[in-house]
Design a protein around this motif. Structure first.
Motif, mmCIF file in Angstrom:
data_model
loop_
_atom_site.group_PDB
_atom_site.id
_atom_site.type_symbol
_atom_site.label_atom_id
_atom_site.label_comp_id
_atom_site.label_asym_id
_atom_site.label_seq_id
_atom_site.Cartn_x
_atom_site.Cartn_y
_atom_site.Cartn_z
ATOM 1 N N PRO A 189 0.812 -1.224 0.000
ATOM 2 C CA PRO A 189 0.000 0.000 0.000
ATOM 3 C C PRO A 189 0.845 1.275 0.000
ATOM 4 O O PRO A 189 0.517 2.246 -0.674
ATOM 5 C CB PRO A 189 -0.815 -0.117 1.291
ATOM 6 C CG PRO A 189 -0.897 -1.588 1.549
ATOM 7 C CD PRO A 189 0.431 -2.140 1.083
ATOM 8 N N ARG A 190 1.931 1.259 0.729
ATOM 9 C CA ARG A 190 2.786 2.443 0.751
ATOM 10 C C ARG A 190 3.451 2.660 -0.606
ATOM 11 O O ARG A 190 3.587 3.783 -1.082
ATOM 12 C CB ARG A 190 3.851 2.286 1.841
ATOM 13 C CG ARG A 190 4.715 3.508 1.970
ATOM 14 C CD ARG A 190 5.569 3.459 3.217
ATOM 15 N NE ARG A 190 6.318 4.705 3.333
ATOM 16 C CZ ARG A 190 7.015 5.057 4.402
ATOM 17 N NH1 ARG A 190 7.056 4.261 5.439
ATOM 18 N NH2 ARG A 190 7.665 6.199 4.439
ATOM 19 N N SER A 238 0.889 4.181 -2.850
ATOM 20 C CA SER A 238 0.653 5.577 -2.502
ATOM 21 C C SER A 238 1.743 6.465 -3.117
ATOM 22 O O SER A 238 1.455 7.509 -3.710
ATOM 23 C CB SER A 238 0.631 5.697 -0.983
ATOM 24 O OG SER A 238 0.383 7.006 -0.586
ATOM 25 N N TYR A 260 -11.207 3.724 -1.981
ATOM 26 C CA TYR A 260 -11.011 2.505 -1.191
ATOM 27 C C TYR A 260 -10.971 1.287 -2.107
ATOM 28 O O TYR A 260 -10.085 0.434 -2.010
ATOM 29 C CB TYR A 260 -12.143 2.388 -0.162
ATOM 30 C CG TYR A 260 -11.858 1.423 0.954
ATOM 31 C CD1 TYR A 260 -11.078 1.806 2.041
ATOM 32 C CD2 TYR A 260 -12.368 0.136 0.924
ATOM 33 C CE1 TYR A 260 -10.809 0.924 3.071
ATOM 34 C CE2 TYR A 260 -12.110 -0.754 1.959
ATOM 35 C CZ TYR A 260 -11.336 -0.352 3.032
ATOM 36 O OH TYR A 260 -11.069 -1.222 4.041
ATOM 37 N N ASN A 303 -7.720 1.372 -4.314
ATOM 38 C CA ASN A 303 -6.509 1.004 -3.571
ATOM 39 C C ASN A 303 -6.424 -0.503 -3.349
ATOM 40 O O ASN A 303 -5.352 -1.092 -3.422
ATOM 41 C CB ASN A 303 -6.471 1.730 -2.221
ATOM 42 C CG ASN A 303 -5.893 3.129 -2.339
ATOM 43 O OD1 ASN A 303 -5.055 3.392 -3.214
ATOM 44 N ND2 ASN A 303 -6.327 4.026 -1.481
#
Ligand SMILES: Cc1cc2nc3c(=O)[nH]c(=O)nc-3n(C[C@H](O)[C@H](O)[C@H](O)COP(=O)(O)OP(=O)(O)OC[C@H]3O[C@@H](n4cnc5c(N)ncnc54)[C@H](O)[C@@H]3O)c2cc1C
Ligand code: HEM
Ligand code: FES
Lengths: 335, 407
Positions: free
Chosen positions: B279-280, B283, B360, B363
């Motif tokens: 996830p990072r 991002s 949401y 992602n």
């Protein structure tokens, strides 16, 4: 007014009018986030202890039900007390850590600069094969980690394999110097996540284990446990050492091979060739032997550079990274 | 634009659409430095280029949404991105239920993981692939297509539609009279829409009579009095919003993240070894190359002064989120992909009440796709015999991504 926010072992200071997300990001602690306006739900977390003010968290994103269950939006919530937060609930149990007083039962030289130490316990210790204990070096107060070669049911006599480090406080100064049967040793354990999954989740898939030097110790416990669960599973155990003089437990592992036809023990010598054994690095031997490690799990233990090389070798053979387990024998002064 | 301290912006007259589509960063870097709110002639519009000004305009009570001219020409009215007040509230209430976190959590894994596996199975033993066409785009369109109720539309057809709509939507160049400079550029979008109608109309006919759990069926029925459905003409513009951006952008996001990680092999290794970092990584990928680079706009509802520029009521301002995410006031060395940079929020999903409704969901689609990719091919390497080219001003991402691995 500021509160402490604990997240994943880190503590971050958060002002009363600051959001948890803002405080964490500013402290360099990353957490998932996207909209920063309470509308997407990406930053949802669990408040494990303490209390937060949900601020402007919309009910659409954070329902009453979720609030009741202790969830919060990090981008909206502000602390009203010290809080501990977590992501999705984990729920794995671990064996409780204990302080132990052990008696040395036996010290034996098993290979060049290598000793087996057996420690007797008054009370059995609950642990998983592959975990380690920490020994207190008498006099210095220094603590050093040693992996258990045992299976979980061998819980009253702990077996350690120790390699001498020249000038080493624990090894040269103690375990290879004065240590003798009858001595008392202070220890703490068990530690670490280097162990098999719970039996119910262990599907008996093939395994590759690579140990460097005394990195063999936990692999002996893991391999024996794995074979007891699934006697016919494929298990390749590589032992990387410099020369034949460093090898040990050949008989024990040979017997394991006789009982389990799909278990193979492969010693590999890196520096002192011997026609009786494979030469080179154990990680290269694995790459030569196994064409595809899809669906396998991998177990690496020993000096950090060997563990790193093992991760590369496993991935080269397409083992899924989440099935690659590692235990690095990092020297105390490098931790 | 009469103040004398203002830098001379004559260079903006020479900025072309082709240049912006190839690489918008050069022009926007200069805009951020010289005029964070500026009139850009080729776009026929004011443009906000810094993080501060984009955020201010996107969240200001003195602005409301407006669709860009080329966007409006492509989607028609009322598209969710260009309406306000009750209509916007109704369209948000129509799309949001399926995208709520609690709802998405219920099925996202079961929806996306099998799709990702299926595409991986087609090439995972080949030792080479072009990930944009073989993985990122297919996983993106199939996941959303199945959610919408378009199971019977081939992934390649969905990919073709978003590409055509996307080029039409960003056919933004205007001449000195403010007329579209390339009106023929809308033809392929029109052709795609005709095809979409031919395929989706019969589905809508069916959903009107036989509602099911697909998103579009819910769009027709939810919140309507019994026996009534939303008019199809009312929802088509928003269907086009989905068939363009919502289909295309998760694929862009995955591919950009991968290219970013390939530029930092040690960071790629870290992420492959620890999927919790995915996830990072995503991002940062969205910050580094924002998929919706400059596609939405706002319009002033009264005279306002923004970044020192006086704007009369009714002035449209384009939001260049891709530029805002390279603002050196926020990010050091913004053109470098860096998983470990201080993790400040970015604007890749926009801001204000028109911020992306699919954050949401998007992602998680990207996360699951990359988890499965790294799990199946942990020894992934970029094929350095092939270059990587990024394209796009309105929407941006790599056009292809060739990779190899040992099998
Ligand atoms: C989780 C874990 C499990 C471990 N399990 C075992 C085990 O089962 N068996 C085992 O023998 N060891 C194991 N170790 C290593 C052990 O904990 C000690 O670090 C090691 O025995 C050296 O301690 P020492 O006090 O003798 O040396 P120190 O006094 O700590 O070190 C003396 C000097 O030698 C260097 N040094 C230390 N170790 C090495 C090395 N291996 N190679 C080269 N230089 C070194 C140090 O950097 C220092 O400069 C483990 C380590 C960890 C972290
Ligand atoms: C990585 C993928 C995506 C990115 C980067 C992205 C980004 C954006 C951006 C920047 C906007 C405009 C915001 C503004 O004007 O301030 C937007 C709007 C929107 N997005 Fe996304 N998006 C993505 C995927 C999706 C998906 C998958 C969906 C639906 C399933 C979706 C649904 C919407 C909707 C409905 C809007 C219009 C919101 C409104 O105007 O009220 N998006 N998106
Ligand atoms: S970041 Fe979107 S709800 Fe917090």
């Amino acid at each position: 007014m500021a509160f402490a926010v604990s997240v994943g072992g880190r503590r971050v200071e958060c002002a009363a009018d600051q959001t948890l997300l803002d405080a964490c990001l500013r402290a360099g602690v990353w957490m998932p986030n996207s909209c920063n306006q309470g509308t997407c739900g990406t930053c949802k977390l669990t408040v494990l202890s303490g209390e937060v003010d949900h601020g402007a968290s919309p009910l659409d994103t954070l329902t009453e039900e979720e609030r009741g269950a202790g969830l919060a939006l990090a981008c909206q919530a502000r602390p009203v007390a010290d809080v501990t937060v977590g992501g999705a609930p984990e729920g794995r149990t671990t064996h409780p850590l204990r302080d132990l007083t052990a008696t040395v039962l036996e010290v034996s030289d098993i290979a060049r600069d290598t000793r087996r130490v057996l420690l007797g316990l008054a009370e059995p210790l609950a642990f998983e094969a592959g975990q380690y204990v920490e020994l207190v070096v008498p006099g210095s107060g220094a603590r050093r980690q040693y992996s258990l070669a045992n299976t979980a049911d061998e819980d009253k006599v702990l077996e350690l394999h120790v390699r001498r480090v020249p000038g080493g406080v624990a090894t040269d100064g103690w375990l290879f110097a004065g240590l003798a049967a009858g001595d008392t040793v202070d220890a703490t354990g068990p530690f670490g996540d280097f162990h098999l999954p719970p039996e119910a989740e262990d599907d008996g898939g093939p395994m590759a284990l690579i140990g460097g030097g005394t990195g063999l110790a936990p692999l002996e416990g893991i391999a024996r446990t794995a074979l007891r669960r699934h006697p016919d599973r494929q298990v390749l155990l590589y032992h990387g050492v410099r020369g034949a003089a460093d090898l040990y437990d050949l008989d024990r592992l040979g017997e394991l091979g006789e009982e389990h036809p799909n278990f193979e023990f492969v010693p590999v010598l890196s520096d002192e060739p011997d026609p009786a054994y494979r030469g080179g690095f154990p990680t290269d031997a694995f790459v030569e032997d196994v064409g595809s490690a899809r669906g396998w799990s991998g177990w690496l233990c020993g000096p950090p550079p060997m563990v790193e090389a093992g991760v590369k070798a496993f991935k080269r053979r397409r083992m899924a990274p989440r099935h690659i387990h590692r235990e690095k024998f990092t020297p105390a002064d490098a931790m | 634009m009469t103040t004398t301290e203002r830098p001379d912006l004559a260079w903006l007259n020479d900025v072309t659409m082709t240049e912006l589509e190839r690489n918008p960063y050069r022009a926007y870097e200069r805009l951020r430095a010289e005029a964070p709110l500026a009139y850009v002639p080729v776009l026929g519009s004011y443009v906000a280029s810094t993080a501060e000004v984009c955020r201010e305009v996107a969240t200001s009570p003195d602005f409301e949404a407006v669709i860009t001219p080329a966007g409006g020409r492509t989607f028609g009215h009322p598209a969710i991105i260009g309406v306000n007040g009750d209509i916007h509230a109704d369209l948000r209430s129509m799309v949001e239920p399926a995208l709520q976190p609690v709802e998405v959590d219920r099925w996202i894994d079961d929806l996306v993981r099998p799709i990702a596996r299926r595409y991986l199975e087609r090439f995972e033993n080949d030792g080479q692939a072009e990930l944009v066409a073989q993985y990122c785009e297919p996983v993106s369109v199939r996941s959303l297509g199945d959610l919408l109720g378009l199971q019977d539309v081939e992934s390649d057809k969905l990919r073709e539609w978003f590409a055509k709509l996307s080029r039409s939507f960003t056919n933004a160049a205007v001449d000195e009279n403010g007329e579209f400079a390339n009106p023929e550029g809308f033809a392929e979008g029109d052709q795609a829409k005709a095809e979409i109608r031919a395929i989706v109309d019969p589905l809508i006919d069916r959903w009107i009579e036989h509602p099911d759990d697909s998103a579009i069926s819910h769009w027709l029925h939810d919140g309507m009095p019994p026996g009534q459905t939303r008019d199809r003409e009312y929802i088509y513009p928003t269907i086009y919003v989905y068939l363009l951006g919502a289909m295309q952008e998760p694929g862009h996001g995955m591919a950009s993240t991968l290219v970013g990680l390939f530029s930092r092999p040690e960071q790629l290794e870290e992420v492959v070894d620890d999927p919790a970092l995915i996830p990072r990584a995503i991002s940062e990928g969205l910050r580094w190359t924002s998929p919706i680079w400059s596609a939405t706009a706002r319009i002033s509802t009264k005279p306002v002064t923004i970044a020192g520029v006086d704007l009369p009521e009714g002035t449209p301002v384009m939001l260049s989120y891709g530029s805002a995410n390279h603002d050196t006031g926020q990010y050091e060395a913004p053109s470098t992909y860096d998983l470990h940079r201080p993790p400040l929020p970015h604007l890749a999903f926009g801001a204000g009440n028109h911020a992306c409704a699919g954050i949401y969901f998007a992602n998680h689609v990207m996360r699951i796709a990359l988890e499965e990719l790294f799990e199946a091919i942990p020894n992934l390497e970029r094929d350095t015999r092939e270059g990587v080219e990024f394209w796009g001003w309105g929407f941006r991402g790599p056009t292809s991504l060739h990779v190899t691995w040992e099998v």
